[in-house]
Write an enzyme that holds these catalytic residues in place. Structure first.
Site, PDB file in Angstrom:
ATOM      1  N   GLU A   1       0.789  -1.238   0.000  1.00  0.00           N
ATOM      2  CA  GLU A   1       0.000   0.000   0.000  1.00  0.00           C
ATOM      3  C   GLU A   1       0.826   1.296   0.000  1.00  0.00           C
ATOM      4  O   GLU A   1       0.590   2.185   0.809  1.00  0.00           O
ATOM      5  CB  GLU A   1      -0.953   0.003   1.194  1.00  0.00           C
ATOM      6  CG  GLU A   1      -1.896  -1.181   1.188  1.00  0.00           C
ATOM      7  CD  GLU A   1      -2.855  -1.216   2.380  1.00  0.00           C
ATOM      8  OE1 GLU A   1      -2.723  -0.373   3.270  1.00  0.00           O
ATOM      9  OE2 GLU A   1      -3.726  -2.089   2.403  1.00  0.00           O
TER      10      GLU A   1
ATOM     11  N   GLU B   1      -6.174 -10.726  -1.626  1.00  0.00           N
ATOM     12  CA  GLU B   1      -7.014 -10.553  -0.427  1.00  0.00           C
ATOM     13  C   GLU B   1      -8.486 -10.487  -0.816  1.00  0.00           C
ATOM     14  O   GLU B   1      -9.232  -9.604  -0.381  1.00  0.00           O
ATOM     15  CB  GLU B   1      -6.608  -9.284   0.340  1.00  0.00           C
ATOM     16  CG  GLU B   1      -5.128  -9.245   0.682  1.00  0.00           C
ATOM     17  CD  GLU B   1      -4.716  -8.058   1.549  1.00  0.00           C
ATOM     18  OE1 GLU B   1      -5.589  -7.356   2.088  1.00  0.00           O
ATOM     19  OE2 GLU B   1      -3.497  -7.846   1.687  1.00  0.00           O
TER      20      GLU B   1
END
Ligand code: XIL
Length: 378
Positions: free
Chosen positions: A161, A266
């Protein structure tokens, strides 16, 4: 009359079945047998603690999947809560159990601004630490952790991220101290620690073309500087109605054009009304509001469940089309009851994002959706 109607109904369902291609006729396949890539699942810390007890969850994971990732217990706050104090017991238990059950292990995650212990990028007085200190701490964390799991973890999420939806670099503490080169340093240290493992960059929000362009540029830059990056993970925390499959396909094309593997890392599909704007940034929080929690009893209406199945089918059709590029698809949790989405971004909701329901029953559409087959009418 009533009997006749029942017989007609039974007969017509036989006819309907006979007309279907008997794909699953020999034996019911496990989920991992239905897909042309590794199929993974995230294992929560309570699940890790219970491993070895022979629970139903543990059996389902070993039976249906061939890859696992720790939902939390291999993050820096868990592995090195205080500087120089490494805690490997829980993660070792997880990794050893996985290997004993033929599940490939992905390490998540070495460098991430969230769930980062406070000491990592700060001085004792709370100010940002120096470049040298941060680089030394990164090197020590990455090398100690990667070496500890050498030969047991086949791929690590090295950085998570780092990029915002608008394509700019996230102004996290790593960036404030080192600029975007903190990413280069992380990949360099990870490669030095173990040249044999796969090194991955991982992020959410891949419906943003601007973000994907920056990810692609990052991959190019790392490679041009002689660093190794093997793959890019698309987290894929998505919703039942957005983002579009086309936007995801664009992400796959843009990033894989840089010559890296991809993974869906995910995956979950929230069915609840959006309480925020798609971000998986874990610090986003919203106060509880019952209008965002329409099905609190743990039972999803059939029509919504059917749409969820369709959504999964569309996604898997896309992943299957790119199976020469996508090396794994990993669900972020086993059952609806385990999902982080029940508490994110609003605590106390009841979401239905995964393949197994709260009673650990496989959803009726799951096999067909993963196989990319037309779902049965409900
Ligand atoms: C989440 C876990 O699922 C939660 O249990 C935890 O409280 C916060 O983190 N992106 C990631 C994951 O890379 O590590 C996050 O996992 C979800 C978003």
């Amino acid at each position: 009359m009533k009997h006749l109607a029942i017989i007609a109904l039974v007969l017509s369902s036989f006819v309907a079945q006979a007309q279907e291609i008997p794909v699953f006729s020999r034996k019911t396949p496990t989920l991992k047998e239905l897909v042309p890539f590794r199929l993974g699942v995230a294992v929560s810390t309570p699940q890790v603690e219970a491993l070895g007890s022979g629970s139903r969850k543990e059996k389902l994971i070993a039976r249906h999947f061939n890859q696992v990732v720790a939902e939390n217990c291999m993050k820096s706050f868990a592995l090195q809560p205080r500087e120089g104090e490494f805690h490997f017991d829980e993660a070792d238990k997880f990794v050893d159990w996985a290997r004993a059950n033929n599940l490939a292990v992905v390490g998540h995650v070495l460098v991430w601004h969230s769930q980062l212990p406070v000491w990592f990028a700060k001085n004792a007085d709370g100010s940002l630490c120096s470049r040298e200190t941060l680089l030394a701490r990164m090197e020590n964390h990455i090398k100690t952790v990667v070496a500890h799991f050498k030969g047991r973890v086949y791929a690590w999420d090295v950085v998570n991220e780092a990029i915002e939806a608008d394509g700019s670099y996230r102004r996290n503490d790593f960036f404030k101290i080192l600029g975007e080169e903190y990413i280069d340093a992380a990949f360099k240290f990870a490669n030095e620690a173990d040249p044999d493992i796969q090194l991955w960059y991982n992020d959410y929000g891949n419906e943003s073309a601007a973000k994907n362009a920056t990810i692609a540029a990052l991959v190019r830059r790392l490679k041009d500087s002689g660093l190794r990056i093997d793959g890019v993970g698309l987290q894929t925390h998505v919703r039942i109605d957005e983002p579009s499959v086309d936007a995801y396909e664009d992400a796959i094309k843009t990033i894989s054009a840089e010559g890296v593997k991809l993974a869906i890392t995910e995956l979950d599909v929230s069915v609840l009304p959006a309480a925020w704007n798609l971000s998986a940034e874990i610090s986003s929080r919203a106060a509880y509001d019952a209008k965002f929690n329409p099905w609190p009893e743990g039972r999803l209406p059939d029509d919504v469940n059917g749409r969820l199945g369709e959504r999964y089918r569309e996604l898997f059709l896309l992943f299957r089309r790119y199976s020469s590029i996508i090396e794994r698809v990993t669900f972020w949790g086993l059952s609806d009851g385990d999902s982080w989405l029940n508490d994110f971004p609003m605590a106390g909701r009841t979401d239905y994002p995964l393949l197994f329901d709260r009673s650990l029953r496989l959803k009726p559409w799951a096999r067909r959706a993963l196989a990319g087959q037309k779902l049965r009418d409900r």
